[in-house]
Design an enzyme around this catalytic site. Structure first.
Site, PDB file in Angstrom:
ATOM      1  N   LYS A  74     107.904 -24.859  54.951  1.00 49.06           N
ATOM      2  CA  LYS A  74     106.767 -24.186  54.311  1.00 49.06           C
ATOM      3  C   LYS A  74     107.057 -22.691  54.189  1.00 49.06           C
ATOM      4  O   LYS A  74     106.878 -22.099  53.124  1.00 49.06           O
ATOM      5  CB  LYS A  74     105.539 -24.413  55.194  1.00 49.06           C
ATOM      6  CG  LYS A  74     104.283 -24.614  54.427  1.00 49.06           C
ATOM      7  CD  LYS A  74     103.141 -24.893  55.366  1.00 49.06           C
ATOM      8  CE  LYS A  74     103.155 -26.321  55.857  1.00 49.06           C
ATOM      9  NZ  LYS A  74     101.965 -26.633  56.675  1.00 49.06           N
ATOM     10  N   LYS A 117     105.561 -25.620  66.322  1.00 46.61           N
ATOM     11  CA  LYS A 117     104.227 -26.225  66.454  1.00 46.61           C
ATOM     12  C   LYS A 117     103.969 -26.495  67.916  1.00 46.61           C
ATOM     13  O   LYS A 117     104.911 -26.614  68.710  1.00 46.61           O
ATOM     14  CB  LYS A 117     104.175 -27.546  65.676  1.00 46.61           C
ATOM     15  CG  LYS A 117     102.785 -27.917  65.202  1.00 46.61           C
ATOM     16  CD  LYS A 117     102.398 -27.181  63.939  1.00 46.61           C
ATOM     17  CE  LYS A 117     101.019 -27.544  63.483  1.00 46.61           C
ATOM     18  NZ  LYS A 117     100.755 -27.013  62.139  1.00 46.61           N
TER      19      LYS A 117
HETATM   20  P1  NAD Z   1      90.229 -29.611  61.630  1.00 46.45           P
HETATM   21  O1  NAD Z   1      90.279 -30.095  63.027  1.00 46.45           O
HETATM   22  O2  NAD Z   1      89.478 -28.358  61.326  1.00 46.45           O
HETATM   23  O3  NAD Z   1      89.627 -30.752  60.681  1.00 46.45           O
HETATM   24  C1  NAD Z   1      90.129 -32.061  60.628  1.00 46.45           C
HETATM   25  C2  NAD Z   1      89.146 -32.899  59.807  1.00 46.45           C
HETATM   26  O4  NAD Z   1      89.700 -34.201  59.619  1.00 46.45           O
HETATM   27  C3  NAD Z   1      87.790 -33.107  60.495  1.00 46.45           C
HETATM   28  O5  NAD Z   1      86.788 -33.146  59.499  1.00 46.45           O
HETATM   29  C4  NAD Z   1      87.954 -34.479  61.152  1.00 46.45           C
HETATM   30  O6  NAD Z   1      86.699 -35.123  61.374  1.00 46.45           O
HETATM   31  C5  NAD Z   1      88.766 -35.173  60.071  1.00 46.45           C
HETATM   32  N1  NAD Z   1      89.515 -36.327  60.554  1.00 46.45           N
HETATM   33  C6  NAD Z   1      90.214 -36.469  61.705  1.00 46.45           C
HETATM   34  N2  NAD Z   1      90.768 -37.683  61.769  1.00 46.45           N
HETATM   35  C7  NAD Z   1      90.429 -38.307  60.622  1.00 46.45           C
HETATM   36  C8  NAD Z   1      90.710 -39.584  60.079  1.00 46.45           C
HETATM   37  N3  NAD Z   1      91.450 -40.459  60.755  1.00 46.45           N
HETATM   38  N4  NAD Z   1      90.209 -39.872  58.863  1.00 46.45           N
HETATM   39  C9  NAD Z   1      89.474 -38.964  58.189  1.00 46.45           C
HETATM   40  N5  NAD Z   1      89.179 -37.756  58.640  1.00 46.45           N
HETATM   41  C10 NAD Z   1      89.651 -37.440  59.840  1.00 46.45           C
HETATM   42  O7  NAD Z   1      91.748 -29.492  61.133  1.00 46.45           O
HETATM   43  P2  NAD Z   1      92.324 -28.644  59.921  1.00 46.45           P
HETATM   44  O8  NAD Z   1      92.765 -27.340  60.455  1.00 46.45           O
HETATM   45  O9  NAD Z   1      91.370 -28.701  58.769  1.00 46.45           O
HETATM   46  O10 NAD Z   1      93.645 -29.460  59.566  1.00 46.45           O
HETATM   47  C11 NAD Z   1      93.631 -30.576  58.678  1.00 46.45           C
HETATM   48  C12 NAD Z   1      95.047 -30.839  58.203  1.00 46.45           C
HETATM   49  O11 NAD Z   1      95.543 -29.686  57.503  1.00 46.45           O
HETATM   50  C13 NAD Z   1      96.081 -31.118  59.297  1.00 46.45           C
HETATM   51  O12 NAD Z   1      97.051 -32.000  58.783  1.00 46.45           O
HETATM   52  C14 NAD Z   1      96.697 -29.749  59.533  1.00 46.45           C
HETATM   53  O13 NAD Z   1      97.977 -29.840  60.134  1.00 46.45           O
HETATM   54  C15 NAD Z   1      96.748 -29.244  58.106  1.00 46.45           C
HETATM   55  N6  NAD Z   1      96.860 -27.795  57.939  1.00 46.45           N
HETATM   56  C16 NAD Z   1      95.980 -26.956  58.545  1.00 46.45           C
HETATM   57  C17 NAD Z   1      96.088 -25.576  58.329  1.00 46.45           C
HETATM   58  C18 NAD Z   1      95.104 -24.599  58.913  1.00 46.45           C
HETATM   59  O14 NAD Z   1      95.198 -23.418  58.585  1.00 46.45           O
HETATM   60  N7  NAD Z   1      94.139 -25.014  59.723  1.00 46.45           N
HETATM   61  C19 NAD Z   1      97.110 -25.085  57.517  1.00 46.45           C
HETATM   62  C20 NAD Z   1      97.982 -25.975  56.887  1.00 46.45           C
HETATM   63  C21 NAD Z   1      97.844 -27.332  57.111  1.00 46.45           C
END
Ligand code: NAD
Length: 431
Positions: free
Chosen positions: A93, A105
């Site tokens: 990335k 990570k």
């Molecule tokens: P978060 O914990 O804020 O939110 C996760 C969401 O997914 C919640 O709404 C949860 O209820 C839902 N969830 C969990 N398991 C689930 C399932 N089995 N089916 C459907 N929904 C489910 O996490 P986030 O920070 O929003 O991260 C989400 C994704 O994005 C992850 O893959 C993370 O690695 C990726 N990501 C996050 C960031 C960041 O800045 N936070 C940046 C790049 C990528």
């Protein structure tokens, strides 16, 4: 799907791009195993007086291009293999968007919602105590991921500063703004996804469509799902379904995302880290399971929850023609093959969700200089960097006639290989 093969699955995507990028073989060798894997056991005094041990990890994948960078995840099913894959994706990335970071990570095996607020704080600070010798603003920089947020980042930064006896905001990003956080970090990943969708719209069959005629399904309503939903909703896109871990809601006329966000925020009192309400309680519509949600008929599907959601078992059920990987690794390799054969367009995670790491980089720069930018300045820089990377990937895709994921890996490999070659390779030393 179990996560046991996730790292193997992740690195298997390298070889096809390496054939196109024609990179130095030593660069490829280096990328296939992480630089270091740290496992720690964190003792935490629970509210009832008992001592409980939690296991955590910090994995640095590669630091050839700069200090490693990557988020911290709290999850009861976290595995070493999953953290390795997530660290690997961070290296790519950072390379694809051209920021001077490697990839890492970390995380803790825990169901954080079962902890009290004080237990959560003790665990978060305890994790930093255990990994403090391995992180730092010039070595390894953390950020939020699943189940961690800005409050937790703030605790971690102050704990690290206490240990090294120096205010060190650059050790972690995604902090609260009063503790050295950046404007725009909270929504950065979602904004980046939104900019990519808008840019892709210009060159796709959605080109002449009004946003309100474009239907969108989003899996996940956390940091990323919420912010991408907000940007698309504010631009008039019709979000017909959205879910969280408890399931989702579908409404063919579109959901009022703004009202849902207000309800979610209302369920967060000043001490809460996690919302106490779920999507089904926020809005009316037809209940759908997460499995059903992925298969809904829509123009755009945005997995924004977890990895391994679209596999060989359900890929042939996907109806959306454009799939945007806001989450990391939501499609397995086998799922990818089926979707590609079906002519689906996949906008890959290492490109589209890089907005978070871009603004983390901007936060780190601001922390190091002590000079802070306005929300507008941060958003302009984010947009510029996202679109520069997006255009490069589209160009590489067209020149080599590949899918967008292979093109993104090709661009990242080029960038990475330049740094490996600059350091001197076997070929250099033998001549
Ligand atoms: P978060 O914990 O804020 O939110 C996760 C969401 O997914 C919640 O709404 C949860 O209820 C839902 N969830 C969990 N398991 C689930 C399932 N089995 N089916 C459907 N929904 C489910 O996490 P986030 O920070 O929003 O991260 C989400 C994704 O994005 C992850 O893959 C993370 O690695 C990726 N990501 C996050 C960031 C960041 O800045 N936070 C940046 C790049 C990528």
């Amino acid at each position: 799907m179990a996560n046991h093969r996730i790292f193997e699955d992740a690195i298997s995507r390298l070889d096809s791009a390496a054939n196109i990028a024609k990179i130095d073989p030593e660069a490829l060798v280096k990328l296939k195993c992480p630089k270091s894997v740290l496992e720690v056991n964190i003792p935490v005094r629970m509210d009832d007086g008992a001592l409980k041990i939690f296991t955590g990890y910090r994995i640095r994948h590669d630091d050839t291009r700069g200090p490693t960078k990557g988020g911290i995840r709290y999850h009861p099913h976290l595995s070493v293999d999953e953290v390795k894959a997530l660290a690997f994706w961070m290296t790519f990335k950072s390379a694809v968007v051209g920021i001077p970071f490697g990839g890492s990570k970390g995380g803790i095996i825990v169901e954080p919602k079962s902890l009290s607020h004080l237990e959560l704080e003790r665990l978060s600070r305890g994790y930093i105590t255990q990994i403090a010798d391995f992180i730092g603003p010039n070595t390894d920089i953390s950020a939020p991921d699943i189940n961690t947020n800005e409050m937790i980042m703030g605790w971690m930064m102050t704990e690290y500063s206490k240990i090294v006896r120096q205010y060190t905001p650059g050790v972690i990003t995604g902090k609260p703004i009063p503790l050295g956080g950046s404007e725009g970090r909270k929504d950065a990943t979602g904004r980046g996804v939104y900019y990519c969708i808008k840019e892709y719209q210009k060159i796709s069959k959605l080109k002449n469509k009004d946003p309100k005629e474009i239907s969108v399904v989003i899996q996940g309503f956390g940091n990323v799902g919420e912010s991408v939903a907000k940007s698309l909703f504010n631009d008039g896109f019709k979000i017909v379904a959205i879910s969280d871990a408890q399931g989702g809601i579908y409404n063919k006329n579109g959901l009022n995302i703004e009202a849902m966000i207000k309800k979610k925020n209302r369920s967060l009192d000043s001490k809460s880290v996690y919302a106490s309400t779920c999507i089904k309680e926020m809005v009316s519509g037809d209940d759908v399971t997460n499995e059903e949600l992925l298969a809904l008929d829509a123009d755009i599907l945005i997995p924004a929850a977890k990895e391994n959601q679209i596999t060989e078992n359900n890929a042939n059920k996907i109806k959306a023609s454009l799939i945007v990987e806001a989450a990391n690794g939501p499609i397995t390799c086998a799922g990818d093959v089926i979707l590609n054969q079906a002519g689906k367009i996949i906008m890959p995670d290492i490109l589209v969700n890089a907005g978070g790491v871009i603004v983390s980089y901007l936060e780190w720069v601001q922390n190091r200089t002590g000079f802070y930018w306005s929300p507008k300045e941060v958003d302009e820089k984010l947009k510029y960097m996202m679109l520069l990377a997006f255009d490069k990937v589209i160009n590489t895709m067209n020149v080599n006639n590949t899918d967008m994921r292979t093109a993104a890996y090709t661009c990242a490999l080029f960038k990475f290989s330049e740094a490996v070659v600059a350091n001197g390779t076997q070929q250099y030393f033998h001549e």
